[in-house]
Design an enzyme around this catalytic site. Structure first.
Site, PDB file in Angstrom:
ATOM      1  N   SER A  29       0.754  -1.442   0.115  1.00 44.50           N
ATOM      2  CA  SER A  29       0.100  -0.166   0.339  1.00 44.50           C
ATOM      3  C   SER A  29       0.988   1.513   0.355  1.00 44.50           C
ATOM      4  O   SER A  29       0.447   2.493  -0.310  1.00 44.50           O
ATOM      5  CB  SER A  29      -0.793   0.106   1.186  1.00 44.50           C
ATOM      6  OG  SER A  29      -0.522  -0.294   2.368  1.00 44.50           O
ATOM      7  N   ASN A 116      -2.214  -2.017  13.244  1.00 46.63           N
ATOM      8  CA  ASN A 116      -3.554  -2.369  13.441  1.00 46.63           C
ATOM      9  C   ASN A 116      -3.483  -1.382  14.227  1.00 46.63           C
ATOM     10  O   ASN A 116      -4.378  -0.141  13.651  1.00 46.63           O
ATOM     11  CB  ASN A 116      -4.438  -3.467  13.554  1.00 46.63           C
ATOM     12  CG  ASN A 116      -4.188  -4.814  13.094  1.00 46.63           C
ATOM     13  OD1 ASN A 116      -3.311  -4.292  11.807  1.00 46.63           O
ATOM     14  ND2 ASN A 116      -4.583  -6.055  13.830  1.00 46.63           N
ATOM     15  N   THR A 161     -39.287  26.630 -11.051  1.00 45.25           N
ATOM     16  CA  THR A 161     -40.036  25.159 -10.435  1.00 45.25           C
ATOM     17  C   THR A 161     -39.969  24.363 -11.293  1.00 45.25           C
ATOM     18  O   THR A 161     -40.604  25.064 -12.232  1.00 45.25           O
ATOM     19  CB  THR A 161     -41.045  25.495  -8.957  1.00 45.25           C
ATOM     20  OG1 THR A 161     -41.835  25.324  -9.695  1.00 45.25           O
ATOM     21  CG2 THR A 161     -40.837  26.149  -7.567  1.00 45.25           C
ATOM     22  N   HIS A 162     -39.761  23.234 -11.454  1.00 43.87           N
ATOM     23  CA  HIS A 162     -39.856  21.796 -12.658  1.00 43.87           C
ATOM     24  C   HIS A 162     -39.116  22.747 -13.470  1.00 43.87           C
ATOM     25  O   HIS A 162     -39.186  22.055 -14.814  1.00 43.87           O
ATOM     26  CB  HIS A 162     -40.993  22.188 -12.688  1.00 43.87           C
ATOM     27  CG  HIS A 162     -42.142  21.855 -11.641  1.00 43.87           C
ATOM     28  ND1 HIS A 162     -42.217  19.948 -11.244  1.00 43.87           N
ATOM     29  CD2 HIS A 162     -42.786  22.569 -10.790  1.00 43.87           C
ATOM     30  CE1 HIS A 162     -42.912  20.381  -9.958  1.00 43.87           C
ATOM     31  NE2 HIS A 162     -43.125  21.407  -9.685  1.00 43.87           N
ATOM     32  N   SER A 283     -14.000  24.602 -28.972  1.00 44.93           N
ATOM     33  CA  SER A 283     -14.050  23.889 -29.200  1.00 44.93           C
ATOM     34  C   SER A 283     -13.104  23.690 -30.353  1.00 44.93           C
ATOM     35  O   SER A 283     -12.440  24.408 -31.105  1.00 44.93           O
ATOM     36  CB  SER A 283     -15.824  23.786 -30.218  1.00 44.93           C
ATOM     37  OG  SER A 283     -15.646  22.746 -30.762  1.00 44.93           O
ATOM     38  N   LYS A 289     -17.322  27.982 -29.910  1.00 46.52           N
ATOM     39  CA  LYS A 289     -17.639  28.057 -28.566  1.00 46.52           C
ATOM     40  C   LYS A 289     -17.139  28.313 -28.034  1.00 46.52           C
ATOM     41  O   LYS A 289     -15.600  28.627 -27.984  1.00 46.52           O
ATOM     42  CB  LYS A 289     -17.853  26.359 -28.871  1.00 46.52           C
ATOM     43  CG  LYS A 289     -18.227  25.435 -30.100  1.00 46.52           C
ATOM     44  CD  LYS A 289     -20.700  24.805 -29.241  1.00 46.52           C
ATOM     45  CE  LYS A 289     -19.926  24.135 -28.412  1.00 46.52           C
ATOM     46  NZ  LYS A 289     -21.135  23.757 -27.959  1.00 46.52           N
ATOM     47  N   GLU A 296     -19.165  20.915 -16.056  1.00 43.56           N
ATOM     48  CA  GLU A 296     -19.151  19.755 -16.159  1.00 43.56           C
ATOM     49  C   GLU A 296     -18.452  18.792 -15.849  1.00 43.56           C
ATOM     50  O   GLU A 296     -19.061  17.883 -15.120  1.00 43.56           O
ATOM     51  CB  GLU A 296     -19.281  19.755 -17.196  1.00 43.56           C
ATOM     52  CG  GLU A 296     -19.534  20.667 -18.529  1.00 43.56           C
ATOM     53  CD  GLU A 296     -19.993  20.509 -20.148  1.00 43.56           C
ATOM     54  OE1 GLU A 296     -19.649  19.839 -20.213  1.00 43.56           O
ATOM     55  OE2 GLU A 296     -19.854  21.896 -20.608  1.00 43.56           O
ATOM     56  N   TYR A 323      -9.799  -6.078  11.918  1.00 41.30           N
ATOM     57  CA  TYR A 323      -8.659  -6.001  10.961  1.00 41.30           C
ATOM     58  C   TYR A 323      -8.729  -7.175  10.066  1.00 41.30           C
ATOM     59  O   TYR A 323      -8.588  -8.106   9.909  1.00 41.30           O
ATOM     60  CB  TYR A 323      -7.528  -5.307  11.044  1.00 41.30           C
ATOM     61  CG  TYR A 323      -6.580  -4.532   9.367  1.00 41.30           C
ATOM     62  CD1 TYR A 323      -6.754  -3.596   9.448  1.00 41.30           C
ATOM     63  CD2 TYR A 323      -6.371  -5.883   9.313  1.00 41.30           C
ATOM     64  CE1 TYR A 323      -6.264  -3.306   8.440  1.00 41.30           C
ATOM     65  CE2 TYR A 323      -5.242  -5.518   8.192  1.00 41.30           C
ATOM     66  CZ  TYR A 323      -5.430  -4.048   8.134  1.00 41.30           C
ATOM     67  OH  TYR A 323      -4.913  -3.779   6.920  1.00 41.30           O
TER      68      TYR A 323
HETATM   69  N1  ARG Z   1      -1.022  -1.717   4.994  1.00 41.87           N
HETATM   70  C1  ARG Z   1      -1.759  -1.157   6.078  1.00 41.87           C
HETATM   71  C2  ARG Z   1      -3.031  -1.235   6.224  1.00 41.87           C
HETATM   72  O1  ARG Z   1      -3.560   0.332   5.721  1.00 41.87           O
HETATM   73  C3  ARG Z   1      -1.458  -0.994   8.042  1.00 41.87           C
HETATM   74  C4  ARG Z   1      -2.432  -2.489   8.461  1.00 41.87           C
HETATM   75  C5  ARG Z   1      -1.514  -4.012   8.576  1.00 41.87           C
HETATM   76  N2  ARG Z   1      -2.463  -4.351   9.368  1.00 41.87           N
HETATM   77  C6  ARG Z   1      -2.609  -6.043   9.365  1.00 41.87           C
HETATM   78  N3  ARG Z   1      -2.655  -6.768   9.519  1.00 41.87           N
HETATM   79  N4  ARG Z   1      -1.252  -6.635   8.548  1.00 41.87           N
HETATM   80  O2  ARG Z   1      -4.536  -1.063   6.421  1.00 41.87           O
END
Ligand code: ARG
Length: 465
Positions: A29, A116, A161-162, A283, A289, A296, A323
């Site tokens: 991550s 965690n 309205t509408h 455009s 344009k 948008e 977790y």
């Molecule tokens: N990279 C993990 C997350 O974002 C951190 C926690 C990892 N915990 C574990 N039990 N593997 O959630």
């Protein structure tokens, strides 16, 4: 103690081989959670100081850890966070760098802690700051809207309205409606920030820890109001992230409605506004344009924000406590929502500040569609004592006849009017100007220019608080 070749230096003790390349890719991550580096280091410094003070690690090790973490913060600030998928996430990236800098003492930082509670802590801290940043963006667009509302407290436009012309209103009043919406958005973010402000740190993996922690100390060092009361909840809860996404979704819906009005108003059949060059695009084929692309995109990007809430809700909804790795994707979701909302806010603020309102065009159309018909009904009630329901029918007949004759209600010939009802006198019809209509709407929260000016004063005072 040596790990097997290629196995993970943080948790590889029971492994004989390293992860498959795809395993590493799906598992890591760090490309996303590197954004948490400041929070991660702050939380680690608070934790190290506390376990040092509690005698869980030596004061000497605690000092080394703190100095090492300070150095890492300086390095990351200067050069960014290095991305090494083998180190998985920001927590292990920091710890690994700490080991390079201070050696063996780095291994004591993770005493009485787990990733965690660490990630839950970092992410709460980040989301708290995100709420503050979004609040500043919401305040900026309110400020911009208030300035334009003041400029146009007396400008008359058709109210709809509408999407059918309904009654004349003032442009200032219309813009103030958005100031109200953004005020509610701000209160939602403030509320979310307040509720999230409890510290998961010290919950460890899920069960708490056997070490004599001072969770109050780390909570207050990190600006939390208190430690979370239940370690199982502390590591598994993502309500705070859901609340952020929910609040962001509602704000995005408001921005999208404003963007939609800019798009409609900028179209030629409406012609209510024009955007300056800086907020328009051309455009590639049609030389004439001028497109309101930014509006948008804001309107479309609400989809990303609504999707973010949905994505996170789906991630969390079926998870058994505590977790599970599914939760790792919470951060990409919330970061994306934050980025999209911050950019949309900035873009809409820029447009609001620089739009040209075609008040002549608005004024001309304000009288279309028999927009003062309600005023005539009100006049019959007030001046001729006609019950409102009867007045409604009488005016309906007047509108029908005017339509047949192709004239405005105020131009209905006296003979025609009298034939419908004796109370529909020339005096009644003469009162039907859009100026008189808006000026008469003085009820609290109404569109009369004097009310609009009061509302601006009140909104400004609320903004200063
Ligand atoms: N990279 C993990 C997350 O974002 C951190 C926690 C990892 N915990 C574990 N039990 N593997 O959630």
């Amino acid at each position: 103690m040596a790990d097997s070749p290629n196995s993970n230096s943080m948790w590889g003790g029971r492994f004989g081989a390293g992860p498959a390349a795809i395993m590493q890719e799906i598992n890591a991550s760090i490309p996303v959670d590197k954004r948490l580096w400041e929070e991660d280091i702050a939380a680690s410094r608070a934790h190290a100081a506390m376990i040092g003070a509690a005698g869980i690690i030596s004061a000497d090790d605690a000092a080394k850890i703190d100095a090492g973490l300070a150095q890492i913060a300086a390095e990351f600030a200067a050069n960014g966070v290095p991305v090494d998928l083998a180190l998985e996430d920001i927590h292990m990236t920091v710890e690994s760098r700490l080991k390079d800098i201070i050696g063996e003492a780095a291994g004591r930082l993770h005493t009485a802690r787990s990733r965690n509670d660490q990630v839950a802590t970092d992410f709460r801290l980040w989301t708290r700051t995100a709420c503050t940043r979004i609040d500043a963006g919401l305040k900026a667009i309110q400020t911009a809207l208030l300035a334009r509302a003041e400029e146009h407290a007396d400008s008359i436009m058709p109210g709809f309205t509408h999407l059918q012309v309904a009654q004349p209103v003032t442009l200032g009043h219309h813009l103030l409606a958005y100031v109200e919406m953004f005020a509610r958005d701000r209160s939602r973010f403030a509320d979310a920030a307040k509720r999230l402000n409890e510290s998961p740190l010290g919950a460890a993996a899920l069960a708490g820890t056997s070490f004599p922690l001072d969770r109050n100390a780390t909570a207050s060092a990190l600006g939390f109001d208190r430690p979370m009361a239940n370690s199982i909840d502390a590591v598994s809860d993502r309500d705070f992230a859901l609340e952020f996404c929910a609040s962001a979704s509602i704000a995005a819906i408001h921005l999208s409605r404003l963007a939609e009005e800019v798009v409609i108003w900028a179209s030629q059949p409406f012609g209510f506004v024009s955007l300056p060059d800086a907020w328009s695009t051309g455009s590639s084929i049609m030389p004439q344009k001028r497109n309101p692309d930014a509006a948008e995109l804001v309107r479309g990007r609400a989809g990303l924000l609504l999707g973010a809430f949905q994505r996170l809700a789906v991630i969390v909804k079926g998870l058994p406590l505590t977790y599970s790795k599914d939760l790792q994707d919470d951060k990409e979701t919330v970061f994306g929502a934050f980025d999209a909302l911050a950019l949309s806010l900035a873009a809409m603020t820029g447009m609001v500040e620089t739009l040209t309102f075609r008040t002549d065009r608005m004024r001309a159309l304000a009288a279309s569609g028999f927009s003062t018909a309600t005023d005539l009904a009100d006049w019959l009630v007030r001046e001729a004592g006609v019950p409102f329901r009867d007045a409604h029918h009488i005016v309906g007949a007047c509108v029908k006849r005017s339509e047949q004759l192709g004239v405005e209600l105020s131009a209905l010939p006296p003979g025609e009017a009298a034939a419908i009802h004796a109370a529909v006198t020339p005096a009644a019809l003469a009162a039907l100007t859009v100026e008189a209509s808006v000026a008469s709407r003085t009820s609290y929260g109404g569109t009369a220019p004097e009310r609009v000016r009061q509302a601006i004063t009140a909104a400004r005072a609320a903004l200063e608080e």
